[in-house]
Motif scaffolding. Structure first.
Motif, PDB file in Angstrom:
ATOM      1  N   GLN A 169      28.900  10.159  48.735  1.00  0.00           N
ATOM      2  CA  GLN A 169      27.971  10.386  47.654  1.00  0.00           C
ATOM      3  C   GLN A 169      26.716   9.293  47.957  1.00  0.00           C
ATOM      4  O   GLN A 169      25.763   9.709  47.678  1.00  0.00           O
ATOM      5  N   VAL A 187      22.203  13.630  46.085  1.00  0.00           N
ATOM      6  CA  VAL A 187      22.528  12.757  45.071  1.00  0.00           C
ATOM      7  C   VAL A 187      21.322  11.651  44.860  1.00  0.00           C
ATOM      8  O   VAL A 187      21.074  11.527  43.552  1.00  0.00           O
ATOM      9  N   ALA A 188      20.683  11.271  45.835  1.00  0.00           N
ATOM     10  CA  ALA A 188      19.668  10.266  45.704  1.00  0.00           C
ATOM     11  C   ALA A 188      18.366  10.890  45.106  1.00  0.00           C
ATOM     12  O   ALA A 188      18.015  10.329  44.065  1.00  0.00           O
ATOM     13  N   GLU A 189      18.299  12.259  45.616  1.00  0.00           N
ATOM     14  CA  GLU A 189      16.954  12.869  44.975  1.00  0.00           C
ATOM     15  C   GLU A 189      17.205  13.176  43.496  1.00  0.00           C
ATOM     16  O   GLU A 189      16.109  13.117  42.467  1.00  0.00           O
ATOM     17  N   ALA A 190      18.395  13.520  43.126  1.00  0.00           N
ATOM     18  CA  ALA A 190      18.748  13.906  41.690  1.00  0.00           C
ATOM     19  C   ALA A 190      18.552  12.488  40.756  1.00  0.00           C
ATOM     20  O   ALA A 190      17.984  12.768  39.901  1.00  0.00           O
ATOM     21  N   GLN A 191      18.959  11.508  41.233  1.00  0.00           N
ATOM     22  CA  GLN A 191      18.792  10.443  40.433  1.00  0.00           C
ATOM     23  C   GLN A 191      17.172   9.931  40.426  1.00  0.00           C
ATOM     24  O   GLN A 191      16.832   9.350  39.306  1.00  0.00           O
ATOM     25  N   LYS A 192      16.396  10.223  41.388  1.00  0.00           N
ATOM     26  CA  LYS A 192      15.308   9.851  41.590  1.00  0.00           C
ATOM     27  C   LYS A 192      14.353  10.924  40.541  1.00  0.00           C
ATOM     28  O   LYS A 192      13.281  10.363  39.880  1.00  0.00           O
ATOM     29  N   GLY A 242      15.705  12.505  37.837  1.00  0.00           N
ATOM     30  CA  GLY A 242      16.074  12.129  36.603  1.00  0.00           C
ATOM     31  C   GLY A 242      17.124  13.521  36.354  1.00  0.00           C
ATOM     32  O   GLY A 242      17.532  13.748  35.123  1.00  0.00           O
ATOM     33  N   ARG A 297      20.711  15.407  36.179  1.00  0.00           N
ATOM     34  CA  ARG A 297      22.278  14.805  35.515  1.00  0.00           C
ATOM     35  C   ARG A 297      23.005  15.164  36.716  1.00  0.00           C
ATOM     36  O   ARG A 297      24.087  14.628  36.682  1.00  0.00           O
ATOM     37  N   SER A 298      22.616  15.944  37.757  1.00  0.00           N
ATOM     38  CA  SER A 298      23.917  16.251  39.010  1.00  0.00           C
ATOM     39  C   SER A 298      23.166  16.765  40.086  1.00  0.00           C
ATOM     40  O   SER A 298      21.913  17.290  40.007  1.00  0.00           O
ATOM     41  N   ARG A 299      23.758  16.796  41.298  1.00  0.00           N
ATOM     42  CA  ARG A 299      22.990  17.134  42.316  1.00  0.00           C
ATOM     43  C   ARG A 299      23.092  18.786  42.362  1.00  0.00           C
ATOM     44  O   ARG A 299      22.354  19.403  43.163  1.00  0.00           O
TER      45      ARG A 299
END
Length: 245
Positions: free
Chosen positions: A35, A41-46, A48, A50-52
């Motif tokens: 993870q 995963v990192a780009e999804a968090q960047k 906003g 909610r999931s990759r």
């Protein structure tokens, strides 16, 4: 016009190593390490998301052009909402001029997604298609399903369960899709999909398999993308013509 954002992560990230700890097993350490080192995963968090998994739909849409502005979309099994977020962005359902409509439907409770209608309901319920069309203001142009049945650890059983879920998703889609519409569902490779493929090839102009880059390389998941729905009024006309022969 809103610029379409890239469907791939940008830049590079430093690799992270995770060691086993007193309360962490080897398998959980491997999962956490994957993870932390996953660029999606990192780009999804960047961004906003909610999931990759949001990037899988972005990549499918880049290839097949499913989510044009103004289209009505239903996302089955929507929780936690990553695909719903992408659909909102691409059909511009939060736009006051020429925007589409998105409904995210799941049996689980889900936080609201700005620009979408979220419905907590079982899509297998006989009232679900009517409620969905009422929420959309008409039939759907696209039905999406990224659902996966809970695994048992027995490969053949798990494959049959995901196939049953995919077939149920299409049963629902067949009830709500407008002629010319599209259906997307997740499968796991295993050789028991012939019946569903036969149905889709009968009911759609084009049916293709796709594995987006965001699907992990060690995963057997693939997606069926069916476009040009011949159902609804068009399908009934064909059936009437055959009956009259």
């Amino acid at each position: 016009m809103t610029e379409k954002r890239s469907s791939r992560p940008g830049g590079r990230q430093a690799a992270v190593r995770v060691k086993t700890a007193k309360k962490r097993s080897v398998s959980s350490a491997r999962w956490l390490e994957r993870q932390l080192n996953d660029p999606y995963v990192a780009e999804a968090q960047k961004r906003g998301f909610r999931s990759r998994a949001a990037f899988k739909l972005l990549q499918l849409d880049d290839k097949f052009r499913l989510l044009a502005p103004g289209r009505r979309v239903v996302d089955l099994g929507a929780a936690p909402g990553g695909w719903t977020q992408v659909a909102v962005e691409r059909v511009r359902s939060n736009s006051s001029t020429g925007g589409g409509q998105v409904v995210g439907l799941d049996i689980l409770e889900m936080d609201e997604v700005p620009g979408a209608i979220t419905m907590q309901a079982d899509f297998l319920d006989e009232t679900a298609p009517g409620r969905l069309k009422a929420a959309l203001g008409g039939p759907a142009d696209v039905v999406l399903s990224d659902m996966a049945a809970p695994t048992t650890g027995h490969a053949q059983t798990d494959h049959l369960r995901i196939m049953g879920l995919a077939e149920a998703a299409y049963d629902f889609a067949e009830e709500v899709l407008a002629p010319g519409g599209a259906f997307v569902c997740k499968l796991f490779q295993g050789g028991a999909e012939r019946d569903l493929l036969d149905r889709l090839k009968r009911d759609f102009a084009i049916v293709r398999h796709a594995k987006p880059a965001a699907s992990r390389a060690d995963s057997s998941e693939t997606y069926l993308v069916a476009t040009g729905f011949r159902g609804g009024a068009a399908k009934r006309t064909d059936e009437d013509n055959r009956d009259g022969e």
